[in-house]
Design an enzyme around this catalytic site. Sequence first.
Site, PDB file in Angstrom:
ATOM      1  N   CYS A  52       0.726  -1.192   0.356  1.00  0.00           N
ATOM      2  CA  CYS A  52       0.440   0.359  -0.072  1.00  0.00           C
ATOM      3  C   CYS A  52       1.178   1.351   0.050  1.00  0.00           C
ATOM      4  O   CYS A  52       1.596   2.221   0.878  1.00  0.00           O
ATOM      5  CB  CYS A  52      -0.613   0.088   1.118  1.00  0.00           C
ATOM      6  N   CYS A  55      -0.017   3.392   3.358  1.00  0.00           N
ATOM      7  CA  CYS A  55       1.045   3.566   4.838  1.00  0.00           C
ATOM      8  C   CYS A  55       2.032   4.112   5.230  1.00  0.00           C
ATOM      9  O   CYS A  55       2.858   4.085   4.176  1.00  0.00           O
ATOM     10  CB  CYS A  55       1.000   1.339   5.175  1.00  0.00           C
ATOM     11  N   HIS A 116      -4.010   0.143   8.235  1.00  0.00           N
ATOM     12  CA  HIS A 116      -4.616   0.255   7.005  1.00  0.00           C
ATOM     13  C   HIS A 116      -6.332  -0.695   6.726  1.00  0.00           C
ATOM     14  O   HIS A 116      -6.863   0.168   5.121  1.00  0.00           O
ATOM     15  CB  HIS A 116      -3.751  -0.676   6.314  1.00  0.00           C
ATOM     16  N   ASN A 156     -14.242   9.860  -1.507  1.00  0.00           N
ATOM     17  CA  ASN A 156     -13.738   9.184  -1.993  1.00  0.00           C
ATOM     18  C   ASN A 156     -13.812   7.353  -1.081  1.00  0.00           C
ATOM     19  O   ASN A 156     -12.564   6.945  -1.071  1.00  0.00           O
ATOM     20  CB  ASN A 156     -13.703   8.806  -3.064  1.00  0.00           C
ATOM     21  N   SER A 164      -9.158   3.812  -4.951  1.00  0.00           N
ATOM     22  CA  SER A 164      -7.965   3.170  -6.069  1.00  0.00           C
ATOM     23  C   SER A 164      -7.356   1.901  -5.046  1.00  0.00           C
ATOM     24  O   SER A 164      -6.780   1.216  -5.065  1.00  0.00           O
ATOM     25  CB  SER A 164      -7.705   3.450  -7.059  1.00  0.00           C
ATOM     26  N   HIS A 167      -7.145   1.956   1.972  1.00  0.00           N
ATOM     27  CA  HIS A 167      -6.116   2.298   3.623  1.00  0.00           C
ATOM     28  C   HIS A 167      -6.914   3.727   3.475  1.00  0.00           C
ATOM     29  O   HIS A 167      -7.539   4.567   2.619  1.00  0.00           O
ATOM     30  CB  HIS A 167      -4.721   2.788   2.997  1.00  0.00           C
ATOM     31  N   HIS A 169      -8.476   7.246   3.767  1.00  0.00           N
ATOM     32  CA  HIS A 169      -8.358   8.344   3.354  1.00  0.00           C
ATOM     33  C   HIS A 169      -9.147   9.319   2.162  1.00  0.00           C
ATOM     34  O   HIS A 169      -9.912   8.922   1.541  1.00  0.00           O
ATOM     35  CB  HIS A 169      -6.513   8.491   2.395  1.00  0.00           C
ATOM     36  N   GLN A 171      -9.230  13.833   0.034  1.00  0.00           N
ATOM     37  CA  GLN A 171      -8.186  14.704  -0.563  1.00  0.00           C
ATOM     38  C   GLN A 171      -8.638  15.716   0.158  1.00  0.00           C
ATOM     39  O   GLN A 171      -9.624  16.142   0.343  1.00  0.00           O
ATOM     40  CB  GLN A 171      -8.133  14.175  -2.176  1.00  0.00           C
TER      41      GLN A 171
HETATM   42  O1  LIG Z   1      -7.656  11.147  -7.265  1.00  0.00           O
HETATM   43  P1  LIG Z   1      -7.911   9.646  -7.406  1.00  0.00           P
HETATM   44  O2  LIG Z   1      -8.640   9.215  -6.024  1.00  0.00           O
HETATM   45  O3  LIG Z   1      -7.280   9.148  -7.969  1.00  0.00           O
HETATM   46  O4  LIG Z   1      -9.162  10.126  -8.490  1.00  0.00           O
HETATM   47  C1  LIG Z   1     -10.706   9.487  -7.940  1.00  0.00           C
HETATM   48  O5  LIG Z   1     -11.038  10.653  -7.327  1.00  0.00           O
HETATM   49  C2  LIG Z   1     -11.156  12.712  -8.167  1.00  0.00           C
HETATM   50  C3  LIG Z   1     -11.885  13.327  -7.466  1.00  0.00           C
HETATM   51  O6  LIG Z   1     -13.063  12.879  -7.320  1.00  0.00           O
HETATM   52  C4  LIG Z   1     -11.509  11.808  -9.514  1.00  0.00           C
HETATM   53  O7  LIG Z   1     -11.473  12.409 -10.576  1.00  0.00           O
HETATM   54  C5  LIG Z   1     -11.458  10.687 -10.526  1.00  0.00           C
HETATM   55  O8  LIG Z   1     -11.635  10.537 -11.611  1.00  0.00           O
HETATM   56  C6  LIG Z   1     -11.382   8.953  -8.754  1.00  0.00           C
HETATM   57  O9  LIG Z   1     -10.772   7.815  -9.987  1.00  0.00           O
END
Ligand SMILES: O=P(O)(O)O[C@H]1O[C@H](CO)[C@@H](O)[C@H](O)[C@H]1O
Lengths: 349, 349
Positions: A52, A55, A116, A156, A164, A167, A169, A171
């Site tokens: 990961c 991590c 994790h 997300n 993806s 873990h 998190h 943004q």
């Molecule tokens: O930045 P990440 O987590 O790789 O990407 C994810 O969040 C982003 C912000 O919402 C989006 O634009 C991406 O399509 C999504 O896959």
Amino acid sequence: MRKFDINEDPHRRYNPLINEWVLVSPHRSKRPWQGQKEAVNTVALPEYDPECYLCAGNVRANGEVNPAYESSFVFENDFAALKQEPIDFGGNEEGSFFKAQPERGISRVVCFSPRHDLTLPEMDVDGIVNIIHTWQKEYTDLGNVDYINHVQIFENKGSVMGCSNPHPHGQIWAQSSLPTQVEKTQNNLKAYFEKNGTNLLQDYLKEELKVKERVVVENDHFAAIVPFWAIWPFETMIVSKRHITKITDFTEDEVAAFAVILKQLTTKYDNLFETSFPYSSGIHQAPTDGEEHPEWQFHMHFYPPLLRSASVKKFMVGYEMMGESQRDITPEKSAEMLRNLSEVHYKQK
Amino acid sequence: MRKFDINEDPHRRYNPLINEWVLVSPHRSKRPWQGQKEAVNTVALPEYDPECYLCAGNVRANGEVNPAYESSFVFENDFAALKQEPIDFGGNEEGSFFKAQPERGISRVVCFSPRHDLTLPEMDVDGIVNIIHTWQKEYTDLGNVDYINHVQIFENKGSVMGCSNPHPHGQIWAQSSLPTQVEKTQNNLKAYFEKNGTNLLQDYLKEELKVKERVVVENDHFAAIVPFWAIWPFETMIVSKRHITKITDFTEDEVAAFAVILKQLTTKYDNLFETSFPYSSGIHQAPTDGEEHPEWQFHMHFYPPLLRSASVKKFMVGYEMMGESQRDITPEKSAEMLRNLSEVHYKQK
Ligand SMILES: O=P(O)(O)O[C@H]1O[C@H](CO)[C@@H](O)[C@H](O)[C@H]1O
Ligand SMILES: O=P(O)(O)O[C@H]1O[C@H](CO)[C@@H](O)[C@H](O)[C@H]1O
């Protein structure tokens, strides 16, 4: 002619935050589903995953090594959608249909915990308090950068929401311009404030706390409700009971109360289908453009895609994209289901 | 300071149809993807499937038997989101946040062909002409219903777009109100028309046909372009070259030319990743409220979710939901890729 029954008859509801409607079709919730099912991950995750990139102590794609962090950890997004470099912009031709403008910004990743295998509902309240403090610090630091006028904090959660890495998190995308949805919200909050001298969401919350039917959980400082105009089946919004424009205005009591309600709400979410409940969440609050924003009210949106089980989601597709958001189950019914769920996580039972 | 390069630098583009912006991050298209992959169905479908509720002669969920139809076939949606029944509505309390209104409407399903295994790109032009004639008839018939003011024609193609049956079909939701997205578009078209005395999309199309770089395919009567402000990686829009407000104003030459461009565009889509390319498509045109709508221009949107292969889609999630739509690959690059693809379907090679 039958009298309108909001629990049974197709209808539209109005969202004053963005000046849009949603189509509600309560009778349609019994529709059978033969379509796509989402994969449900039931494999238990390890506390530490050597593969990961989030991590503690592991190496990221760009070769940097994560520190041995013990609570939350923030770093610049290795594949940022925004760049910090200033760009020399000549402007657009007057009246041109090809209207564009360079955009500067900073994207960061906020690891919620070194563990994790934990998500918000499984973390203890102290751990969540720590995340809130991190959000406060980032809002301040990023907001202080001269060209940054807006700080978007979001998460997300779950692969179905484009995440993806499991873990825990979130943004932060901070940028010069107000993003479209924020600008729309601000325009509506402002018009209301100018007309009434009060805050739209504070006034709305008072009404919701009177009727109670869309309240999922509340404490002294916050309430989590399914908005009257929610579009996602189990969409919710956390609003503070006091008029607060931004996260840095929280008292320490409010920080603690926000942590508690975040844990309660996300625990109910996980308990709904006994799965790690996917969603996108995000905080809407005053921009960091240096102006007073009495029209703003701190609130946090949760947009979860699931509809009727861990594997069947709501598709916002053809009609929704071309016409208008559409939902089957009513917000009142969703709120009741969430309200009646335990605040003890199903894995802990 | 570097000069702004729209092919390299993060920027925002303006969409005059809905008065919203999109964030474009060209440099981000090289980001690796470790997240969710969509299932790719490579099993060949039979021409007739005894289990399919859309195939000719089969029984539907409500017990009705489909006729032995030979071209297209239309029926009322068995699980309609709208109902035809008139409802006695008392109105909302003045100034209430709980603003709702009953909504009447009719939902229909349009089977494109009796062949279970064909989709638009694999049908012959005559078959597509037949679908267009069906859309014209439905627009007229539904539009003539006294309480119907808007007819939304759309298609959800592929399981990733919430379609639960591969039998080629679209839907029509006709209703009393203008749906949110249509109302927004109408407001912007109207403001432009009042200011300039011309049609926004006609003027825009002229500019696109001059620069050519976003044109995917065109003929005497129509062009398919990737709009300057497209949000989906391979989003396109088909616009007629003549100012036409609604599908019933097509000449027979235009019907034929529209069928041809539909086949060409969807063939290119399938050829892009050599897969049956998923999308939601829909027609935006004048409402059926009995008024003249010189501000309107017939156009058809295609919103495909795929990003870089048959199994990796774009997730419109956290930032996009809270902030603003975001894309990596530029519209110019997408248009170039689509333009360079063959008009012969990969299965026919
Ligand atoms: O930045 P990440 O987590 O790789 O990407 C994810 O969040 C982003 C912000 O919402 C989006 O634009 C991406 O399509 C999504 O896959
Ligand atoms: O009516 P269908 O095809 O069963 O349903 C599909 O299209 C509808 C209209 O876009 C959506 O509301 C549904 O979420 C989607 O699954």
